[in-house]
Scaffold this active site. Sequence first.
Site, PDB file in Angstrom:
ATOM      1  CB  CYS A  72     -12.269 -53.971  16.762  1.00  0.00           C
ATOM      2  SG  CYS A  72     -11.260 -53.218  15.496  1.00  0.00           S
ATOM      3  CD  GLU A 107      -8.250 -59.223  20.142  1.00  0.00           C
ATOM      4  OE1 GLU A 107      -7.780 -58.150  20.555  1.00  0.00           O
ATOM      5  OE2 GLU A 107      -9.030 -59.299  19.169  1.00  0.00           O
TER       6      GLU A 107
END
Length: 178
Positions: free
Chosen positions: A65, A112
């Site tokens: 990630c 996000e």
Amino acid sequence: MREHVILVDENDKETGVMEKMEAHEKGVLHRAFSIFVFNKDNKLILHRRALSKYHSPGLWTNTCCSHPRAGECTDDAVHRRLIEEMGFDTELEEIFSFTYKSEVGQGLTEHEFDHVFAGVYDGKINANPEEVDSWKLMDMDDIKSEMQTHPELYTVWFRIAFERVYEFINNNKKKGYL
């Protein structure tokens, strides 16, 4: 060298660029991605974040990630970071995206717009120790069970994305996805 993230609106339209730590201190919405790589037996490659990470150290999470760099398309960024973090590359498919906002400790907030990718890989893993404390292969049903009893062992974004990835994988086994 300071890293920057791409700021976005709720539709993932770019609105600017900000230094990564400042974006996390202010909780500003920015573009990110999460990669879920499985082996041929449908086991997910999980990694435990390095203990030196600026947030969520020592927690288990998806294969990789990160954030695309300014001027970098997300499709290029996922391959770059998969190589940098886990030491391999593979074909990836974007399967969905989601937005979340959560405190992650040390006065930081992840906010996000997260693009989620999936792929299959059965080769050698050469994880970067600056990013990855350890890694393992785990069955999705076993992860689901463990997360019900010990959610604190996993990153917040992984816990959010997991159910949708689980559903996607189960729905696409019949289509030969994995």
